[in-house]
Design a protein around this motif. Structure first.
Motif, PDB file in Angstrom:
ATOM      1  N   ALA A  27       0.818  -1.221   0.000  1.00  0.00           N
ATOM      2  CA  ALA A  27       0.000   0.000   0.000  1.00  0.00           C
ATOM      3  C   ALA A  27       0.850   1.269   0.000  1.00  0.00           C
ATOM      4  O   ALA A  27       0.331   2.361  -0.242  1.00  0.00           O
ATOM      5  CB  ALA A  27      -0.925   0.001   1.211  1.00  0.00           C
ATOM      6  N   GLY A  28       2.143   1.137   0.296  1.00  0.00           N
ATOM      7  CA  GLY A  28       3.012   2.317   0.338  1.00  0.00           C
ATOM      8  C   GLY A  28       2.687   3.267   1.475  1.00  0.00           C
ATOM      9  O   GLY A  28       2.728   4.487   1.315  1.00  0.00           O
ATOM     10  N   VAL A  29       2.368   2.687   2.644  1.00  0.00           N
ATOM     11  CA  VAL A  29       1.972   3.518   3.795  1.00  0.00           C
ATOM     12  C   VAL A  29       2.981   3.355   4.927  1.00  0.00           C
ATOM     13  O   VAL A  29       3.681   2.344   5.027  1.00  0.00           O
ATOM     14  CB  VAL A  29       0.570   3.135   4.303  1.00  0.00           C
ATOM     15  CG1 VAL A  29      -0.472   3.346   3.213  1.00  0.00           C
ATOM     16  CG2 VAL A  29       0.542   1.702   4.807  1.00  0.00           C
ATOM     17  N   PRO A  30       3.084   4.354   5.812  1.00  0.00           N
ATOM     18  CA  PRO A  30       3.983   4.239   6.962  1.00  0.00           C
ATOM     19  C   PRO A  30       3.420   3.325   8.036  1.00  0.00           C
ATOM     20  O   PRO A  30       2.214   3.037   8.064  1.00  0.00           O
ATOM     21  CB  PRO A  30       4.078   5.686   7.469  1.00  0.00           C
ATOM     22  CG  PRO A  30       2.775   6.296   7.073  1.00  0.00           C
ATOM     23  CD  PRO A  30       2.416   5.666   5.752  1.00  0.00           C
ATOM     24  N   VAL A  31       4.317   2.887   8.911  1.00  0.00           N
ATOM     25  CA  VAL A  31       3.929   2.053  10.051  1.00  0.00           C
ATOM     26  C   VAL A  31       4.241   2.810  11.330  1.00  0.00           C
ATOM     27  O   VAL A  31       5.386   3.215  11.548  1.00  0.00           O
ATOM     28  CB  VAL A  31       4.686   0.708  10.061  1.00  0.00           C
ATOM     29  CG1 VAL A  31       4.203  -0.172  11.220  1.00  0.00           C
ATOM     30  CG2 VAL A  31       4.539  -0.022   8.738  1.00  0.00           C
ATOM     31  N   VAL A  32       3.242   3.007  12.171  1.00  0.00           N
ATOM     32  CA  VAL A  32       3.456   3.639  13.470  1.00  0.00           C
ATOM     33  C   VAL A  32       3.504   2.536  14.528  1.00  0.00           C
ATOM     34  O   VAL A  32       2.511   1.830  14.742  1.00  0.00           O
ATOM     35  CB  VAL A  32       2.330   4.633  13.817  1.00  0.00           C
ATOM     36  CG1 VAL A  32       2.484   5.138  15.255  1.00  0.00           C
ATOM     37  CG2 VAL A  32       2.354   5.813  12.849  1.00  0.00           C
ATOM     38  N   PRO A  33       4.665   2.340  15.184  1.00  0.00           N
ATOM     39  CA  PRO A  33       4.741   1.314  16.231  1.00  0.00           C
ATOM     40  C   PRO A  33       3.999   1.754  17.485  1.00  0.00           C
ATOM     41  O   PRO A  33       3.983   2.943  17.825  1.00  0.00           O
ATOM     42  CB  PRO A  33       6.248   1.194  16.487  1.00  0.00           C
ATOM     43  CG  PRO A  33       6.801   2.537  16.113  1.00  0.00           C
ATOM     44  CD  PRO A  33       5.944   3.035  14.982  1.00  0.00           C
TER      45      PRO A  33
END
Length: 222
Positions: free
Chosen positions: A141-147
């Motif tokens: 999806a080309g999205v960031p990941v927030v931990p």
């Protein structure tokens, strides 16, 4: 429409009762597709995160929660709908693949999707190796990941408890892990593994959990 109405009631009520300690909330983008990748200590985790995030966070929940009858069934359905959850049939052998498709649809609509890289709840409190589904979604999806690091939710709803209890709960959000252009030229399998390990390392730093060496497999039914 139903979600919008219920979401104005359910999360504020839950926050008033539980009073969770929240840090790093500014790391969650206000708009656009994003994955919230968290450790998993309790069934209540999928409730706590949507309660503290100011935008809709979609988690998958057992379809049974949406099919109950009578007043109790209606209240349960309203509760989970108000938290933005979507039903999934976990008894369907194709559910895992279907859940990935559902997650991609959510992300491509510009929404937030919650996921547990460990795959299932930790039964001993340790943080297990992440499965690469989180990286597959982020890269596709080309999205960031927030931990996200959760603490105390295992006391909020212990194993076997039917209803949540009062407990000290904290939710910590880390800086977004971006994927754009970072894995160009890297073999897909290796890219997924590297990104997943990076996400789980970030979760560990937030949750303070002891690391387990392997995967967290579901217990075998007797």
């Amino acid at each position: 429409m139903m979600y919008a109405v219920l979401h104005r009631t359910v999360p504020p009520l839950a926050r008033a009762v539980w009073r969770p300690e929240v840090t790093g909330l500014h790391h969650v983008p206000r708009t656009g597709g994003v994955l919230l990748a968290s450790n998993h200590l309790s069934f209540a985790d999928s409730v706590v995160i949507p309660v503290v995030v100011p935008r809709r966070v979609v988690f998958l929940a057992k379809s049974d929660y949406f099919t109950g009858r009578g007043v109790r069934g209606a209240l349960t359905r309203a509760w989970f709908t108000g938290l933005g959850m979507l039903p999934v049939d976990r008894d369907d052998s194709r559910a895992a693949l279907a859940s990935l498709d559902t997650a991609l649809e959510v992300l491509r609509r510009g929404e937030a999707f919650g996921i547990y890289p460990e795959g299932t709840r930790s039964r001993d409190g340790r943080l297990y190796r992440g499965r690469t589904g989180v990286a597959h979604l982020a890269l596709t999806a080309g999205v960031p990941v927030v931990p996200v690091g959760l603490r105390g939710t295992q006391d909020l709803q212990p194993v076997g408890a039917r209803l949540p209890r009062l407990a000290r709960v904290s939710v910590a959000f880390g800086p977004p892990i971006t994927v754009a252009g970072r894995f160009d030229g890297v073999a897909p399998g290796r890219a997924r593994r590297q990104l997943t390990d990076e996400v789980v390392d970030a979760i560990a730093a937030l949750s303070g959990q002891e690391r387990a060496p392997g995967y967290n497999d579901r217990p075998v039914e007797a």
